[in-house]
Design an enzyme around this catalytic site. Structure first.
Site, PDB file in Angstrom:
ATOM      1  N   ARG A 160       0.832  -1.214   0.000  1.00  0.00           N
ATOM      2  CA  ARG A 160       0.000   0.000   0.000  1.00  0.00           C
ATOM      3  C   ARG A 160       0.865   1.262   0.000  1.00  0.00           C
ATOM      4  O   ARG A 160       0.433   2.323  -0.416  1.00  0.00           O
ATOM      5  CB  ARG A 160      -0.962  -0.002   1.180  1.00  0.00           C
ATOM      6  CG  ARG A 160      -0.375   0.401   2.487  1.00  0.00           C
ATOM      7  CD  ARG A 160      -0.634   1.856   2.839  1.00  0.00           C
ATOM      8  NE  ARG A 160      -2.047   2.063   3.067  1.00  0.00           N
ATOM      9  CZ  ARG A 160      -2.633   3.217   3.237  1.00  0.00           C
ATOM     10  NH1 ARG A 160      -1.925   4.288   3.182  1.00  0.00           N
ATOM     11  NH2 ARG A 160      -3.910   3.354   3.445  1.00  0.00           N
ATOM     12  N   TYR A 163       1.942   4.067  -3.213  1.00  0.00           N
ATOM     13  CA  TYR A 163       1.388   5.393  -3.537  1.00  0.00           C
ATOM     14  C   TYR A 163       2.191   6.476  -2.829  1.00  0.00           C
ATOM     15  O   TYR A 163       2.651   7.442  -3.447  1.00  0.00           O
ATOM     16  CB  TYR A 163      -0.080   5.438  -3.112  1.00  0.00           C
ATOM     17  CG  TYR A 163      -0.720   6.802  -3.189  1.00  0.00           C
ATOM     18  CD1 TYR A 163      -0.982   7.407  -4.409  1.00  0.00           C
ATOM     19  CD2 TYR A 163      -1.086   7.486  -2.028  1.00  0.00           C
ATOM     20  CE1 TYR A 163      -1.585   8.656  -4.476  1.00  0.00           C
ATOM     21  CE2 TYR A 163      -1.697   8.733  -2.081  1.00  0.00           C
ATOM     22  CZ  TYR A 163      -1.941   9.314  -3.312  1.00  0.00           C
ATOM     23  OH  TYR A 163      -2.540  10.553  -3.372  1.00  0.00           O
ATOM     24  N   ALA A 166       5.635   6.736  -4.340  1.00  0.00           N
ATOM     25  CA  ALA A 166       5.634   7.380  -5.659  1.00  0.00           C
ATOM     26  C   ALA A 166       5.515   8.893  -5.498  1.00  0.00           C
ATOM     27  O   ALA A 166       6.239   9.662  -6.133  1.00  0.00           O
ATOM     28  CB  ALA A 166       4.479   6.841  -6.504  1.00  0.00           C
ATOM     29  N   PHE A 215     -19.351   4.406   4.944  1.00  0.00           N
ATOM     30  CA  PHE A 215     -20.236   4.643   6.096  1.00  0.00           C
ATOM     31  C   PHE A 215     -21.576   5.209   5.633  1.00  0.00           C
ATOM     32  O   PHE A 215     -22.635   4.859   6.145  1.00  0.00           O
ATOM     33  CB  PHE A 215     -19.559   5.583   7.103  1.00  0.00           C
ATOM     34  CG  PHE A 215     -18.438   4.943   7.893  1.00  0.00           C
ATOM     35  CD1 PHE A 215     -18.168   3.591   7.797  1.00  0.00           C
ATOM     36  CD2 PHE A 215     -17.647   5.709   8.756  1.00  0.00           C
ATOM     37  CE1 PHE A 215     -17.130   2.998   8.516  1.00  0.00           C
ATOM     38  CE2 PHE A 215     -16.619   5.131   9.494  1.00  0.00           C
ATOM     39  CZ  PHE A 215     -16.352   3.774   9.364  1.00  0.00           C
ATOM     40  N   ASP A 229      -9.777  -3.000  11.308  1.00  0.00           N
ATOM     41  CA  ASP A 229      -8.868  -3.166  12.455  1.00  0.00           C
ATOM     42  C   ASP A 229      -9.328  -2.335  13.666  1.00  0.00           C
ATOM     43  O   ASP A 229      -8.511  -1.704  14.347  1.00  0.00           O
ATOM     44  CB  ASP A 229      -7.424  -2.819  12.048  1.00  0.00           C
ATOM     45  CG  ASP A 229      -6.880  -3.788  10.998  1.00  0.00           C
ATOM     46  OD1 ASP A 229      -7.258  -4.976  11.032  1.00  0.00           O
ATOM     47  OD2 ASP A 229      -6.103  -3.355  10.125  1.00  0.00           O
ATOM     48  N   GLY A 230     -10.617  -2.314  13.862  1.00  0.00           N
ATOM     49  CA  GLY A 230     -11.169  -1.675  15.064  1.00  0.00           C
ATOM     50  C   GLY A 230     -11.367  -0.173  14.947  1.00  0.00           C
ATOM     51  O   GLY A 230     -11.819   0.474  15.894  1.00  0.00           O
ATOM     52  N   ARG A 235      -7.761  10.346  11.670  1.00  0.00           N
ATOM     53  CA  ARG A 235      -7.670  11.247  10.526  1.00  0.00           C
ATOM     54  C   ARG A 235      -8.191  12.615  10.966  1.00  0.00           C
ATOM     55  O   ARG A 235      -9.023  12.707  11.865  1.00  0.00           O
ATOM     56  CB  ARG A 235      -8.556  10.762   9.355  1.00  0.00           C
ATOM     57  CG  ARG A 235      -8.176   9.395   8.789  1.00  0.00           C
ATOM     58  CD  ARG A 235      -6.866   9.434   8.028  1.00  0.00           C
ATOM     59  NE  ARG A 235      -6.576   8.171   7.351  1.00  0.00           N
ATOM     60  CZ  ARG A 235      -5.905   7.162   7.905  1.00  0.00           C
ATOM     61  NH1 ARG A 235      -5.458   7.240   9.157  1.00  0.00           N
ATOM     62  NH2 ARG A 235      -5.672   6.062   7.198  1.00  0.00           N
TER      63      ARG A 235
HETATM   64  N1  UDP Z   1     -11.821   2.291   6.874  1.00  0.00           N
HETATM   65  C1  UDP Z   1     -12.791   1.709   7.679  1.00  0.00           C
HETATM   66  N2  UDP Z   1     -13.953   1.270   7.105  1.00  0.00           N
HETATM   67  C2  UDP Z   1     -14.207   1.411   5.770  1.00  0.00           C
HETATM   68  C3  UDP Z   1     -13.227   2.020   4.945  1.00  0.00           C
HETATM   69  C4  UDP Z   1     -12.031   2.450   5.530  1.00  0.00           C
HETATM   70  O1  UDP Z   1     -12.615   1.566   8.893  1.00  0.00           O
HETATM   71  O2  UDP Z   1     -15.309   1.011   5.342  1.00  0.00           O
HETATM   72  C5  UDP Z   1     -10.613   2.845   7.509  1.00  0.00           C
HETATM   73  C6  UDP Z   1      -9.263   2.618   6.864  1.00  0.00           C
HETATM   74  O3  UDP Z   1      -8.680   1.403   7.274  1.00  0.00           O
HETATM   75  C7  UDP Z   1      -8.474   3.817   7.379  1.00  0.00           C
HETATM   76  C8  UDP Z   1      -9.503   4.911   7.444  1.00  0.00           C
HETATM   77  O4  UDP Z   1     -10.774   4.256   7.467  1.00  0.00           O
HETATM   78  O5  UDP Z   1      -8.040   3.589   8.709  1.00  0.00           O
HETATM   79  C9  UDP Z   1      -9.471   5.906   6.319  1.00  0.00           C
HETATM   80  O6  UDP Z   1      -9.509   5.231   5.103  1.00  0.00           O
HETATM   81  P1  UDP Z   1      -9.874   5.931   3.732  1.00  0.00           P
HETATM   82  O7  UDP Z   1     -10.240   4.856   2.761  1.00  0.00           O
HETATM   83  O8  UDP Z   1     -10.875   7.005   3.923  1.00  0.00           O
HETATM   84  O9  UDP Z   1      -8.526   6.591   3.187  1.00  0.00           O
HETATM   85  P2  UDP Z   1      -7.224   7.243   3.851  1.00  0.00           P
HETATM   86  O10 UDP Z   1      -7.661   8.268   4.854  1.00  0.00           O
HETATM   87  O11 UDP Z   1      -6.439   6.121   4.478  1.00  0.00           O
HETATM   88  O12 UDP Z   1      -6.536   7.842   2.674  1.00  0.00           O
END
Ligand code: UDP
Length: 358
Positions: A160, A163, A166, A215, A229-230, A235
């Site tokens: 992962r 990205y 890069a 969501f 993972d809980g 963010r």
């Molecule tokens: N995540 C989650 N449920 C979902 C989709 C994503 O818990 O249905 C988690 C994901 O593992 C990460 C966070 O939400 O911890 C944010 O993921 P997102 O896909 O929005 O992108 P990111 O902020 O990582 O670029």
């Protein structure tokens, strides 16, 4: 009109690009050439006297991209595959678009002496140090500063990070051109922008969009909200209007303050865990949008591997230090977490209801 500065917006059809195009056109101080393979999000703008839309794949090798760069005053490069699911399922496509193709754009700018505003990502910071060591999330060192924080990625087998790597390499190439005095650039690191026109719902088309859409889909259809993972990662969410305000100031570049600078654009005060986001969205949905009798989705836990596939690893925490944007651009966010989440939810609910009626 012909004296207005000409902005080439590459990747204008995406979430940030569409909102930025709308704002630039509303201000009327620029002529915008919007390039994208998809113009759906620009629909309300097409036909504007100051907009020229090119439905074009920047990967085409017909010379048209270089001509476009040559014929504009400023290039804003938003071309990206920016979706964690794709980093896991399509790592080579992610690398080629986010590095190889973006590098071509940069090199055209070098060749024709054009200023570039290059969109990067907050993912370049990777994980917090303590996140790697497995310490308590609350103790993990943040915020991240553009010019002093280390950039920490997981192992190669957790692909992962392709990205983030890069984008990091692209930033380093820009910096190197700057060292040789061959390029005027500004790098933007967005921290989780949300708002109207973000993403699609997973029920609308195949794919795996970002968490907000998942969501929202669960709330609209009564399916479970899944915490990867809980939902322990954090963010900090920023309203797209606040983000666009910062980007316009960077485009304007008063007195050249943005020359060869990197800017975090984000809202440190709007930090939440993903678990907290799920609960907040469920509460707001209940308060503002739920129809009597509609089901209340349960919140369940799934593993990262189950949700994304092998090679996923999470960014545990990302808070921006925005002191540079404040000091050089006089910029700050105005929307708090609750209001940005509510407004983005309203966008999805309205769209969902319009579709159901038609
Ligand atoms: N995540 C989650 N449920 C979902 C989709 C994503 O818990 O249905 C988690 C994901 O593992 C990460 C966070 O939400 O911890 C944010 O993921 P997102 O896909 O929005 O992108 P990111 O902020 O990582 O670029």
């Amino acid at each position: 009109m012909s004296d207005l500065p000409k902005v080439l917006l590459l990747g204008a059809g995406g979430f940030i690009g569409a909102n930025l195009t709308e704002r630039l056109l509303a201000e009327g101080r620029h002529r915008v050439t919007a390039v994208d393979i998809d113009g759906e999000k620009l629909e309300g703008q097409l036909g504007h006297a100051h907009l020229s839309f090119h439905r074009q794949d920047i990967r085409d090798r017909d010379g048209s991209l270089e001509e476009l760069v040559r014929d504009h005053d400023l290039v804003v490069d938003l071309v990206a595959m920016a979706n964690p699911s794709l980093y896991v399922t399509n790592p080579l496509d992610v690398f080629h678009l986010n590095f190889t193709e973006n590098l071509r754009i940069v090199e055209h700018c070098v060749q024709h002496s054009k200023r570039i505003v290059q969109f990067s990502t907050c993912e370049v910071y990777g994980r917090t140090v303590a996140g790697v060591l497995g310490e308590d999330p609350a103790e993990r060192p943040c915020p991240f500063h553009e010019d002093s924080s280390p950039l920490i990625m997981g192992p190669v087998r957790n692909h992962r990070w392709i990205y983030a790597s890069a984008k990091q390499l692209l930033e380093r190439v820009l910096h190197a051109y700057g060292l040789e005095d061959r390029l005027d650039y500004t790098i933007v690191r967005p921290f989780n922008f949300i708002g109207p026109r973000i993403d699609y719902l997973p029920s609308e088309k195949s794919g795996n969009p970002r968490v907000f859409s998942h969501f929202m889909n669960a709330l609209l259809y009564g399916t479970p909200m899944k915490l990867v993972d809980g939902g322990r990662s954090y963010r900090a969410y920023t309203h797209i209007d606040d983000a666009v305000e910062a980007i316009v100031r960077i485009v304007d570049n008063p007195g050249g303050v943005c020359r060869r600078e990197i800017f975090n654009i984000g809202t440190p005060e709007n930090e939440t865990s993903i678990r907290g986001l799920a609960h907040l969205m469920r509460e707001l949905f209940d308060e503002h949008f739920r129809c009597p009798g509609d089901p209340v989705p349960e919140i369940v836990e799934v593993s990262g591997e189950e949700f994304y596939g092998r090679g996923y690893e999470d960014c545990d925490r990302r808070i921006p230090d925005v002191s540079k944007a404040r000091d050089l651009l006089g910029w700050g966010s105005r929307h708090d977490l609750r209001s940005v989440v509510l407004e983005t939810m309203r966008y999805f609910v309205d769209r969902h209801r319009r579709r159901a009626e038609s």
